[in-house]
Design a protein around this motif. Sequence first.
Motif, short mmCIF file in Angstrom:
data_model
loop_
_atom_site.label_atom_id
_atom_site.label_comp_id
_atom_site.label_asym_id
_atom_site.label_seq_id
_atom_site.Cartn_x
_atom_site.Cartn_y
_atom_site.Cartn_z
N VAL A 149 0.85 -1.20 0.00
CA VAL A 149 0.00 0.00 0.00
C VAL A 149 0.88 1.25 0.00
O VAL A 149 1.86 1.32 0.75
CB VAL A 149 -0.89 0.05 1.27
N PHE A 150 0.55 2.22 -0.86
CA PHE A 150 1.10 3.57 -0.75
C PHE A 150 -0.04 4.44 -0.21
O PHE A 150 -1.17 4.34 -0.69
CB PHE A 150 1.52 4.16 -2.11
N PHE A 151 0.24 5.27 0.77
CA PHE A 151 -0.80 6.15 1.28
C PHE A 151 -0.18 7.46 1.77
O PHE A 151 1.04 7.56 1.95
CB PHE A 151 -1.59 5.47 2.41
N THR A 177 4.20 19.67 5.29
CA THR A 177 4.61 18.62 4.37
C THR A 177 3.89 17.30 4.59
O THR A 177 3.79 16.81 5.71
CB THR A 177 6.13 18.39 4.49
N THR A 178 3.37 16.74 3.50
CA THR A 178 2.73 15.43 3.51
C THR A 178 3.67 14.38 4.07
O THR A 178 4.87 14.43 3.85
CB THR A 178 2.37 15.05 2.05
N VAL A 179 3.10 13.42 4.78
CA VAL A 179 3.86 12.25 5.22
C VAL A 179 3.51 11.10 4.28
O VAL A 179 2.34 10.78 4.09
CB VAL A 179 3.53 11.89 6.68
N TYR A 180 4.54 10.51 3.66
CA TYR A 180 4.35 9.46 2.65
C TYR A 180 4.48 8.10 3.32
O TYR A 180 5.50 7.82 3.95
CB TYR A 180 5.38 9.62 1.53
N GLY A 181 3.46 7.27 3.19
CA GLY A 181 3.48 5.96 3.83
C GLY A 181 3.57 4.84 2.81
O GLY A 181 2.95 4.89 1.75
N VAL A 182 4.37 3.83 3.15
CA VAL A 182 4.44 2.59 2.37
C VAL A 182 4.28 1.44 3.35
O VAL A 182 4.96 1.40 4.38
CB VAL A 182 5.79 2.46 1.62
N GLN A 206 9.43 0.59 -1.02
CA GLN A 206 8.72 -0.69 -1.17
C GLN A 206 9.70 -1.84 -1.35
O GLN A 206 9.56 -2.89 -0.73
CB GLN A 206 7.78 -0.62 -2.38
N ALA A 207 10.72 -1.63 -2.21
CA ALA A 207 11.69 -2.70 -2.48
C ALA A 207 12.41 -3.12 -1.19
O ALA A 207 12.57 -4.32 -0.92
CB ALA A 207 12.70 -2.22 -3.52
N LYS A 208 12.83 -2.14 -0.39
CA LYS A 208 13.53 -2.45 0.86
C LYS A 208 12.58 -3.07 1.87
O LYS A 208 12.92 -4.02 2.58
CB LYS A 208 14.15 -1.17 1.43
#
Length: 614
Positions: A43-45, A55-60, A100-102
């Motif tokens: 999920v990306f959110f 600033t937006t916080v980017y979640g994976v 995501q890869a990590k």
Amino acid sequence: VEFSYPPLKPGEGHDSHSLPEEWKYLPFLALPDGAHNYQEDTVFFHLPPRCGGRTTVYGVSCYRQIEAKALKVRQADITRETVQKSVCVLSQLPLYGLLQAKLQLITHAYFEEKDFSQISILKELYDHMNSSLGSTLLEGSQVYLGLSPRDLVLHFRHKVLILFKLILLEKKVLFYISPVNRLVGALMTVLSLFPGMIEHGLTDCSQYRPRKSLSEDAGLQENTPRLDDYVSVSAADTSNTNLGMGKGGRRMAGNHSLEGQKANVPFSKSEKTCNGAQSSNGTVQRLKVPSRTSPASSESDWETLDPSILEESNLKEGEREKTASEQAENLLSEGMSSESLPITVQPQANTGHTVLVPGLISGLEEDQYGMPLAIFTKGYLCLPYMALQQHHLLSDVTVRGFVAGATNILFRQQKHLSDAVVEIEDAHVQIHDPELRKILNPTTADLRFADYLVKHVTENRDDVFLDGTGWEGGDEWIRAQFSAYLHALLAAMLQPDNEKTLSDFGMAFVAAWKNTHNYRVWNSNKHPALAEVNSSHPFHGQYSVSDVKLRLSHSVQNSERGKKIGNVMVSTSRNVVQTGKAVGQSVGGAFTSAKSAMSSWFSTFTQSTQSLGD
């Protein structure tokens, strides 16, 4: 949330279940709806900034499930046959694919331990990410890792341009598919077609407030100042370092592990004070932004640029006329301290390829052409995945529009809440308003452009792209084409007597775009670099027979009548290969059906072609 590192709230333990109010939807985003139907998912959110920050916080988040009997250590709270958990990272940098890869590797290793109390691997991930990832990665191609415009064009074909224009018009666009990784991949890939959007255009894209009860809301309004009345700027931001972060600066990472409706999480220690940010000399800098009088008047705020924004920047008319690069040089030559930098400055490390300067109105890092456009600002949200608990945002008066992704069918069924629903599985773009459909109807030049993309992508499908070394028809090439398209449109807007030029982009579309917030912000600044850009549509030219074929093909693919013709032709060809008496009957029936559908459709087509010619 079962675990977070560093703790989500300062002063609390790693195993605290409490969440900051702004992030109350975190568990539902990290552990998506219907996750039990899939062995694993990603999920990306986006989360709102903490304490009224900008600033937006980017979640994976990486989700997996495992059978309870396979666990070596079965904790007391595990009562079901399967255990579902997500490990999640929260970042200040939009490095979706890289994170995501990590994260997938670490999540796999965490589950392979078969003992969820072994959290040291999550702490190591936090330290590794903060030492290896930095804002310099935003300037390279790694920011696009996992986002493939090539696959998007292969799937949506000519409709990719319609999606591009829908977002330019700041419409309410809902993407729909399961599982979540396909959803967020397609949505973020569309955004990657906009120059600079992923890197610098999403910093203001998740400014929403979680839903409160009416009594809470009333008490909050009476007793406390509104969060969006103040914007905090700290010296730590402007010097590109972060408190408690060690190496790397402007980012934060966190892992959480979620079980059922709980989540396990590691994060950044950098916390800002809610009332203002502490600068190096110990004083609090607090900057007032224009307040909205009421939800009812907020819409008119978005539609017009508030002159006070320009006044507050303390720029005289002459200074406003300077180019962006001159402004940047002046800041440096005057030796301004970090405390006196404008509110919009969020420095990034530049690698020499592009000079980025803070937009005086948009607040985004802009290049010499004014990219990225200020689409995701002023209440226009980008939510790659929406939990059902966020459903109220679609009808919130403070949200003027959105590009959002959903897997729950309830979102798709309520068509009145969106302008367009994008069914990713069928590559179908459903636009509800006939007037909007007309505005987005591609011009002849647009069809040539889309056909050019599709041909290059399909013709080179199985060769050099296997190793990612190809150019024409490859991911970077497609992004370059959309960049050229947008630059040409912007350059054409600056030309006097430009009606003929703009007609290639669609006069109805251009008229609608001129009323958007992003166009007004862009148009309020000078962009001399666009003088060197060719101001005509990349595919302008005389109408020809091939254009008629293109229009015919597009209409067949996109109209209901056209689909019927396609189905009739398929049934006809299927029946032709059969033998015996049934062949004559079936073919006769099929051809009669085809003839009636074709004649009805062709009369409509000739009328639309005639009006196009006029």
